[in-house]
Write an enzyme that holds these catalytic residues in place. Structure first.
Site, short mmCIF file in Angstrom:
data_model
loop_
_atom_site.label_atom_id
_atom_site.label_comp_id
_atom_site.label_asym_id
_atom_site.label_seq_id
_atom_site.Cartn_x
_atom_site.Cartn_y
_atom_site.Cartn_z
N SER A 1 0.80 -1.23 0.00
CA SER A 1 0.00 0.00 0.00
C SER A 1 0.83 1.28 0.00
O SER A 1 0.29 2.36 -0.24
CB SER A 1 -0.95 0.03 1.20
N LYS B 1 0.53 3.39 -2.95
CA LYS B 1 -0.60 4.29 -3.15
C LYS B 1 -0.16 5.75 -3.09
O LYS B 1 -0.79 6.62 -3.69
CB LYS B 1 -1.68 4.03 -2.09
N TYR C 1 -3.20 -2.54 -10.37
CA TYR C 1 -3.13 -2.35 -8.92
C TYR C 1 -2.29 -3.44 -8.25
O TYR C 1 -1.42 -3.17 -7.42
CB TYR C 1 -4.55 -2.32 -8.35
N TYR D 1 -4.64 3.43 7.90
CA TYR D 1 -5.98 2.86 7.98
C TYR D 1 -6.66 3.31 9.27
O TYR D 1 -6.58 4.47 9.65
CB TYR D 1 -5.94 1.32 7.89
N VAL E 1 0.95 -3.67 3.92
CA VAL E 1 0.86 -4.96 4.61
C VAL E 1 2.10 -5.81 4.42
O VAL E 1 2.22 -6.87 5.04
CB VAL E 1 -0.37 -5.81 4.18
#
Lengths: 307, 307, 307, 307
Positions: free
Chosen positions: D67, D70, D194, D242, D260
């Protein structure tokens, strides 16, 4: 359909067998007075259309009817004010716990149905209608006494006091309803009335007799119109066991209403009124052994609204 | 109870009166093939226990049964595999829209009941059981044809194609179920089967005849065991109209299953099987005029499972 | 970085320009005393690290600080009891409205952060610690007066009374917290304290001066430890504007706390303390024109915690 | 502020001490390739504003940035298309798990922010803009390689394949977005892009170097405008971890983004770019030991955006 002459024997067997229950469930912990009760108890009373009363177990033991009172307060409201209550409360299963405040937020203060706590508070508020709590409570208990043909039915003052002291979540629900203008009487009066109606205590004999009107039995002292009776039964079937209502309908095929005191009232339209009691609860807050007994009774008798 | 000899006249009057409906509702916009249909249509067919078929309106018009197929696929699964399906899907009303993915997250991939889309996908997946979609689809349509005693029942290939192309939310549900290991066959096969079963088209005559087994009528070509029939009826009553199920039960007292094509199947246990169609929908996705017709039929006939 | 000597002129221009605002937003309707206020008002006060005070608009007008008081009560609790409060309240943005009860249910009575109402009630409860409300309120207002170096700061008794009478949702939250044993003092005492702390009224001058400690300005009369100051600023940035906190951080890059009275306190660490007021609110309950002014100030000065 | 000459020694001590961690957390179980990794690993690399690179532990070990990608894909989108992305995705913390589909339903298909999975899929979809996945992927990896000044950065094909095969929940999110018309390219292309961007592998040295532009360090090969840099940092601080973002901001005072794979990228505006790696995760899906190391680094250096 079973021969109903064999029902007394079945009830005796049922009483014996459920007493072997490995797991009685746990009594409601959040009401101190109820938390002390021994879960290993059982009673069942059946009133047939022909007036016969059959029973087994501790049918003379009084227990707190709790949420079963919601059926009677709704009947009182419908009798006194007709259908106006439906402007303030819905008729849909909630998909949530009996004391959930979550859906109430999502739906802007209109409770899903009159059998979850928020909806029952609105029903009681409607019944109160500016009167003193004593008057509304008289109306509810008179309705029950007349229905049962028994004046020896009372409030348990200690249970009512116990809930008044610890009913914080119900108090939250009442203030929350008020914040959406869906409470007309002062919260404390509504809560006081509600806690007392929940604290009515009855034996399974008395409860089964009191349920005759809702079951539409011919000899019910207090009769409900067919329309009202059917609507209450529809609500019991779809919403009477909180978040376990669908499962209860699937297993028994019968309209029922449970209370955290461990009672279950079953309406077998035109055929019988049944009261079951066993104070240990399952995960949904319904009587564990009582639910099992209801299922076995339905299987034995062949009773089901679904033909 | 009404004299059923007067039913044909009542149905004619009903047909005339509902056609004055100021508001037919809106047709399902998310399935292109259905979005083109004129909402101002109505049909009703009633099969009585004695075999008589009565109807009014456009009873010869085929329409897409959509979610009503979930009743038949569930019946097929129960017939083939017994009760194992309940390990994968619940039996509780959802309190949410038919295509909601929300509860699925909160409940870790176990759909609330077999009549919301997620639950129906699991049912279809169970029925598929490693076979080709064609085989499962044959099983469903054969079940329906035999039940109706009519082999002239088919899939509408264009509706199926339309949904295959635009059914993104159902596709999301399938992958979501898979992420919780609650889908055993490849998503595309499950979805293909599901979209085709929903695209079955029938007239109200055919649907009413096909429903005889579920209604427990004596002359049903395909009979279900009493236990299965009662359980399916209980699910229809508590979950058959999505988030409007409680209201439908309150108003009609009858187990019913709606589809976004505008159809409603009513099971009147032991007495009648009813199919109603009017393609305009209400806010819950159920036929608007159809729901009203169901309520008026129930009032006229006195039919209600609640005695 | 802009030359701060030009700041007074910028503030004058800002004041002139925002007064042309086509849409001032709407004043908070749920507190009767606030509902009467004219939304078309604006004030801004800036205290720089070197002690200079610059301002424009209605900087001498007192307004109700409402939720901005949560920053001060949190500072008091941290000063008196250290970090124990974090056992009772979280530090996460809520993703929900300031008065939401929903998450509280999902998270078993532990509010997400001290700046949503439920969390602020817990903070006030912690500060109360068995004392009379008067004592806790003295502590909060003394903290503010000392921080501002101004003893002429008071409670608005009418606003407090107005909220006491109509704060049903906060009352619901308090009882709900109690049902999870996350309230130690009687709800009415906690609510009384909370309603009074929210009813403190200040001018933007006073508020900007009171914020010097939180902004870590050298001449702050009341200094916070670096650790405490940073943590409070982190909470302001992530949670200070309810469900619009992320957007506010994105647009201004500054820790801020809003109140439904239309006030915003901005902490520019080491550089400035800013108070803005305009009573009309946006959809998230934050000052509409105030938010815009904060964004323009940040752009003009180049102030941002993100370098 | 600590003397940064002592930082290398601190990092060595940190490396030694965290290796005594009783609990390393658990590696991400849902991506097979990552599930095999030994959680007991640790690396940290710090690039200072003056260009010095300091590090400790397994800084030469490549890991899957997941992530953290991102941040880079968002930077690419902002660089190529400006602010149009904000019509499709919000800027608020979600209050829910990284892969939650729940809020997406409540908010009609507009993801809360670009750092939860649904929002990142929209960002990737925006970047794809009708091109072949290869082109968008080239753009992302070129951005990273240039930023790091290192062409030896690659995709891990096995991790990408592993996610393609098992990424059912992301697939569900993509189809769900499509059902709200918030996906413009075919789901499989978006997902393929992705999964590959997430499968980029880097050492902490490379990641720290690649983060220089976001941290606004003077010698960054690829510079972002001040506005973009601040906005990305604001998003990292409010949404980068998160449902643990608030807590991370509270503990470190620094904008960070976790993956992760166990990586964390920290931007210390104007001062440093930091990469930390330890593959065991805490309850929120963030590196457990990495979070602790970030907190201790912040405490040692005195770095905090909050002054």
């Amino acid at each position: 359909m079973a021969d109903l002459d064999t029902l007394p024997a079945f009830l005796e067997t049922l009483d014996t067998e459920v007493r072997d229950a490995a797991d009685w469930g746990e009594v409601a912990g959040y009401i101190p007075e109820l938390a002390r009760i021994d879960p290993a108890q059982f009673a069942i009373s059946v009133v047939l259309a022909d007036g016969r009363l059959m029973r087994a177990g501790q049918y003379a033991q009084r227990f707190s009817i709790q949420s079963i009172s919601k059926v009677f307060s709704l009947a009182c409201v419908l009798a006194r004010f007709g259908e106006s209550i439906w402007h303030r409360v819905g008729r849909e299963p909630s998909g949530d716990r009996f004391d959930s405040i979550l859906l109430l937020e999502q739906e802007h203060g209109r409770p899903r149905n009159p059998f979850i706590n928020a909806g029952a508070l609105v029903t009681t508020d409607e019944l109160l209608a500016g009167r003193a709590p004593k008057e509304a409570l008289s109306e509810i208990i008179d309705f029950i006494r007349t229905s049962a043909g028994d004046s020896d039915i009372h409030f348990d003052a200690e249970v009512a006091a116990s809930e008044t002291e610890t009913g914080h979540r119900n108090r939250a629900l009442a203030h929350y309803l008020l914040s959406f203008d869906n409470l007309r009487n002062p919260p404390e009066l509504v809560l006081g009335t509600y806690f007392h109606q929940c604290a009515i205590e009855m034996t399974t004999d008395q409860l089964a007799l009191a349920g005759r009107g809702i079951a539409g039995l011919a000899d019910a002292p207090l009769k409900l119109s067919e329309v009202k009776r059917r609507r209450i039964a529809a609500l019991m079937l779809t919403c009477g066991h909180y978040d376990g209502s669908g499962d209860f309908a699937f297993r028994t095929g019968l309209p029922g209403k449970s209370g955290v005191g461990g009672g279950i009232l079953l309406a077998v339209p035109g055929r019988a009124s049944v009261a079951i009691w066993s104070p240990g609860l399952n995960a949904w807050g319904n009587s564990r052994v009582g639910t099992e007994a209801a299922e076995r009774l339905a299987r034995f008798t062949g009773w089901s609204v679904f033909g």
